[in-house]
Enzyme design. Sequence first.
Site, PDB file in Angstrom:
ATOM      1  N   HIS A  62       8.379  62.428  12.831  1.00 12.26           N
ATOM      2  CA  HIS A  62       7.182  62.136  13.638  1.00 12.26           C
ATOM      3  C   HIS A  62       6.008  61.695  12.762  1.00 12.26           C
ATOM      4  O   HIS A  62       5.421  62.492  12.037  1.00 12.26           O
ATOM      5  CB  HIS A  62       6.813  63.398  14.437  1.00 12.26           C
ATOM      6  CG  HIS A  62       5.652  63.233  15.368  1.00 12.26           C
ATOM      7  ND1 HIS A  62       5.798  62.998  16.718  1.00 12.26           N
ATOM      8  CD2 HIS A  62       4.320  63.268  15.148  1.00 12.26           C
ATOM      9  CE1 HIS A  62       4.599  62.900  17.278  1.00 12.26           C
ATOM     10  NE2 HIS A  62       3.679  63.065  16.346  1.00 12.26           N
ATOM     11  N   HIS A  64       2.538  58.636  12.817  1.00 15.41           N
ATOM     12  CA  HIS A  64       1.815  57.550  13.504  1.00 15.41           C
ATOM     13  C   HIS A  64       1.279  56.604  12.422  1.00 15.41           C
ATOM     14  O   HIS A  64       0.222  56.868  11.853  1.00 15.41           O
ATOM     15  CB  HIS A  64       0.608  58.072  14.283  1.00 15.41           C
ATOM     16  CG  HIS A  64       0.898  59.128  15.289  1.00 15.41           C
ATOM     17  ND1 HIS A  64       0.890  58.891  16.644  1.00 15.41           N
ATOM     18  CD2 HIS A  64       1.177  60.452  15.151  1.00 15.41           C
ATOM     19  CE1 HIS A  64       1.156  60.033  17.296  1.00 15.41           C
ATOM     20  NE2 HIS A  64       1.333  60.991  16.406  1.00 15.41           N
ATOM     21  N   SER A 146      -3.097  58.248  32.371  1.00 21.02           N
ATOM     22  CA  SER A 146      -3.067  59.292  33.398  1.00 21.02           C
ATOM     23  C   SER A 146      -3.645  58.795  34.713  1.00 21.02           C
ATOM     24  O   SER A 146      -3.501  59.432  35.751  1.00 21.02           O
ATOM     25  CB  SER A 146      -3.849  60.512  32.905  1.00 21.02           C
ATOM     26  OG  SER A 146      -5.159  60.114  32.544  1.00 21.02           O
ATOM     27  N   HIS A 181       3.187  60.258  25.564  1.00 21.56           N
ATOM     28  CA  HIS A 181       2.121  60.826  24.729  1.00 21.56           C
ATOM     29  C   HIS A 181       1.985  62.333  24.941  1.00 21.56           C
ATOM     30  O   HIS A 181       2.144  63.092  24.004  1.00 21.56           O
ATOM     31  CB  HIS A 181       0.762  60.134  24.895  1.00 21.56           C
ATOM     32  CG  HIS A 181      -0.272  60.825  24.049  1.00 21.56           C
ATOM     33  ND1 HIS A 181      -1.257  61.610  24.573  1.00 21.56           N
ATOM     34  CD2 HIS A 181      -0.409  60.916  22.701  1.00 21.56           C
ATOM     35  CE1 HIS A 181      -1.968  62.137  23.572  1.00 21.56           C
ATOM     36  NE2 HIS A 181      -1.467  61.727  22.436  1.00 21.56           N
ATOM     37  N   HIS A 208       4.500  64.713  22.738  1.00 24.19           N
ATOM     38  CA  HIS A 208       3.598  65.774  22.261  1.00 24.19           C
ATOM     39  C   HIS A 208       3.519  66.808  23.389  1.00 24.19           C
ATOM     40  O   HIS A 208       3.393  66.441  24.559  1.00 24.19           O
ATOM     41  CB  HIS A 208       2.185  65.232  22.029  1.00 24.19           C
ATOM     42  CG  HIS A 208       2.060  64.273  20.892  1.00 24.19           C
ATOM     43  ND1 HIS A 208       1.962  62.924  21.063  1.00 24.19           N
ATOM     44  CD2 HIS A 208       2.000  64.476  19.549  1.00 24.19           C
ATOM     45  CE1 HIS A 208       1.835  62.328  19.876  1.00 24.19           C
ATOM     46  NE2 HIS A 208       1.869  63.245  18.941  1.00 24.19           N
ATOM     47  N   GLU A 211       0.059  71.381  22.321  1.00 16.59           N
ATOM     48  CA  GLU A 211      -0.447  71.366  20.955  1.00 16.59           C
ATOM     49  C   GLU A 211      -1.637  72.315  20.780  1.00 16.59           C
ATOM     50  O   GLU A 211      -1.681  73.089  19.836  1.00 16.59           O
ATOM     51  CB  GLU A 211      -0.860  69.923  20.620  1.00 16.59           C
ATOM     52  CG  GLU A 211      -1.485  69.737  19.250  1.00 16.59           C
ATOM     53  CD  GLU A 211      -1.841  68.275  18.983  1.00 16.59           C
ATOM     54  OE1 GLU A 211      -1.824  67.461  19.932  1.00 16.59           O
ATOM     55  OE2 GLU A 211      -2.119  67.948  17.821  1.00 16.59           O
ATOM     56  N   ASP A 307       3.346  64.077  11.037  1.00 17.99           N
ATOM     57  CA  ASP A 307       2.380  63.500  11.964  1.00 17.99           C
ATOM     58  C   ASP A 307       1.726  62.315  11.245  1.00 17.99           C
ATOM     59  O   ASP A 307       2.196  61.900  10.173  1.00 17.99           O
ATOM     60  CB  ASP A 307       1.351  64.550  12.428  1.00 17.99           C
ATOM     61  CG  ASP A 307       0.985  64.360  13.900  1.00 17.99           C
ATOM     62  OD1 ASP A 307       1.179  63.255  14.419  1.00 17.99           O
ATOM     63  OD2 ASP A 307       0.499  65.333  14.527  1.00 17.99           O
TER      64      ASP A 307
HETATM   65  O1  MCF Z   1      -0.029  64.268  16.961  1.00 15.33           O
HETATM   66  C1  MCF Z   1      -1.396  64.016  16.719  1.00 15.33           C
HETATM   67  C2  MCF Z   1      -2.212  64.950  17.548  1.00 15.33           C
HETATM   68  N1  MCF Z   1      -1.858  64.918  18.970  1.00 15.33           N
HETATM   69  C3  MCF Z   1      -1.860  63.790  19.739  1.00 15.33           C
HETATM   70  N2  MCF Z   1      -1.892  62.543  19.410  1.00 15.33           N
HETATM   71  C4  MCF Z   1      -1.927  61.963  18.217  1.00 15.33           C
HETATM   72  C5  MCF Z   1      -1.735  62.569  16.976  1.00 15.33           C
HETATM   73  N3  MCF Z   1      -1.958  61.656  16.023  1.00 15.33           N
HETATM   74  C6  MCF Z   1      -2.211  60.510  16.626  1.00 15.33           C
HETATM   75  N4  MCF Z   1      -2.192  60.667  17.951  1.00 15.33           N
HETATM   76  C7  MCF Z   1      -2.449  59.537  18.848  1.00 15.33           C
HETATM   77  C8  MCF Z   1      -1.537  59.391  20.011  1.00 15.33           C
HETATM   78  O2  MCF Z   1      -0.351  58.801  19.687  1.00 15.33           O
HETATM   79  O3  MCF Z   1      -3.719  59.620  19.405  1.00 15.33           O
HETATM   80  C9  MCF Z   1      -3.779  58.665  20.419  1.00 15.33           C
HETATM   81  C10 MCF Z   1      -2.378  58.545  20.955  1.00 15.33           C
HETATM   82  O4  MCF Z   1      -1.994  57.235  20.949  1.00 15.33           O
HETATM   83  C11 MCF Z   1      -4.811  58.961  21.422  1.00 15.33           C
HETATM   84  S1  MCF Z   1      -4.770  60.556  22.132  1.00 15.33           S
HETATM   85  C12 MCF Z   1      -5.731  60.468  23.546  1.00 15.33           C
HETATM   86 FE    FE Z   2       1.614  63.077  16.711  1.00 16.10          FE
END
Ligand code: MCF
Ligand code: FE
Length: 404
Positions: A62, A64, A146, A181, A208, A211, A307
Site C-alpha cells: 500500500h 500512494h 460520497s 477510498h 481504507h 483508520e 502508505d
Molecule cells: O492512507 C492515508 C491516510 N488515509 C486516507 N487516505 C490517504 C492516505 N494517504 C493518501 N490518501 C489519499 C487518498 O487516496 O488522500 C486522498 C485520497 O485520494 C484524499 S482523502 C479525502
Molecule cells: Fe493509504
Amino acid sequence: MKILVADYIYTPNGFVENQAVAFDDLIREINTLETLLKNHPQAELIRTEPHSVIYPGFINTHVHLEFSANKTSLEYGSFMPWLDSVIEHRDDLMGACNNAIMQRECEEMMYSGITTFGAISSFGNELEVCEKTPQRVVFFNELIGSNAIYADMLYGDFMERVKASQSCKPSSHITPAVAIHSPYSVHPIILQKAINIAKQNKLPLSAHFLESQAEREWLVSGSGELKSFFEKYFNTSTPVTNIKEFMHAFDTYPTHFTHCVQATKEELKHLTDKGHSIAHCPRSNRYLGCGRLKIEELDLPFSVATDGLSSNDSLSIFDELRAALMLHNDIPIQDLATQLLQTVTEDAAEILHLNCGKIEADRWADFAVVTLPEAPKREEEIALWSILYTKQVSEVYIEGEKYV
Ligand code: MCF
Ligand code: FE
C-alpha cells in the site's frame, strides 16, 4: 541460468546455510553450490558479499505515489487537521508531483529491496511511471465520491482508469486492481458497482477502513470532527453508510483493508471470518495520530506497508519495519522481527495472489540481498539484525534480472 550464493537464504523453513539458488526468470532449484554447478554447468555464478542473506523481494502492498511531492505541506499529528491539509494542498501537491519525482521514489523503494508494490491511484497519473519501473505493480484504481449527484461521473472516470490499467503491456508487470477510498467517502451505490467489477474481473480489491477515531464516530453516530468537515466542504451532515453496511458489502470477496486501527474485536473477527486481510502502516498511523493496531490480537493475514509520502517520511520498507519494532514495544523483539519479515514477503504475496514472496522452486525469481555488517553470532537473531542494519540492500533481482 544464474546461480546466486550467500551465507544464508531466507526460506519458508527459516534461514538455511550452505545453499544457493539457481534461476532464470523463475527459481529453478535450491541446493548446495556444488550440486547446482553440476546440474547447471552453463550457469553464471554470482557470489554475494560476505555475511549476506538472500531474501525474496519485499512487497509493499500500500503506497500512494501521487503524494510523493509532500514534505511539509500536510499537517501531521492528528487525523482531522491532516485531512483538512489534504483538501488545502492536494492540487498543489499533485501539480508538483511529476514523473521524475515518482520515479525517484520507485528507486528508493527498490534500494530498500521492494520488488513489488501496490500503488493506490486516485487520478491514474502514476500509470506511466508504474509501467516503466522494473518492479511489479498492483495498480489500485481508487474510487472516491460520497455525493450521489456526482457519483455516476466519478464512477465513469474510475472505469476509464481501470480500463487503462487493464490495457498495459504484459512486460510492464502491471496487475490492474480496485481501491475503494473509505466508508466515509464512497457512496454505497458506486461502492457496490466497483466491488462487482473487481469480482467479475478477479481484480485485487483494497479499501481504507476504520483508520481514525473521527471516522468511527462519524460512521457510528454521524457526529464529531468529520461532521463539520462534511458540512464545510460538501454541504452534507449525515454519513452515506455505516460500519456494518460497508463491511458486509465485501463479504463475498476477500479484500485488503488498510489501517483498521479503530476496528473492534467483533469487526476484526468478521474480517477474519470472511477471509480478508489488513495492510498495517505503522508510521502513517503514528504520524496521523490514529493509534496502534494491536497486531498481537490479529487472527487474519496482514502486511506491513509504507502508505504514501502523504503520511510518511520515506518509502523504505526497512524504515517501516524498524518503526514497527518500536511501535509494538510489548512484543518480544526477536519474534516480532521474524513475523515482520514474513508479512512483507510470504504473507503479502498470498494476500495479493502473486507468485513470489518465497524462495522455492517455480516462484518468480525476485530477490533482495541483505548484507549484515558482520557474521551473525546466533541464527535466531538474523531477522532482527537484518531489520536493524539494512539502510539499503546490496542487490536486487526482478524476474531474474539484476537492478541493484
Ligand atoms: O492512507 C492515508 C491516510 N488515509 C486516507 N487516505 C490517504 C492516505 N494517504 C493518501 N490518501 C489519499 C487518498 O487516496 O488522500 C486522498 C485520497 O485520494 C484524499 S482523502 C479525502
Ligand atoms: Fe493509504
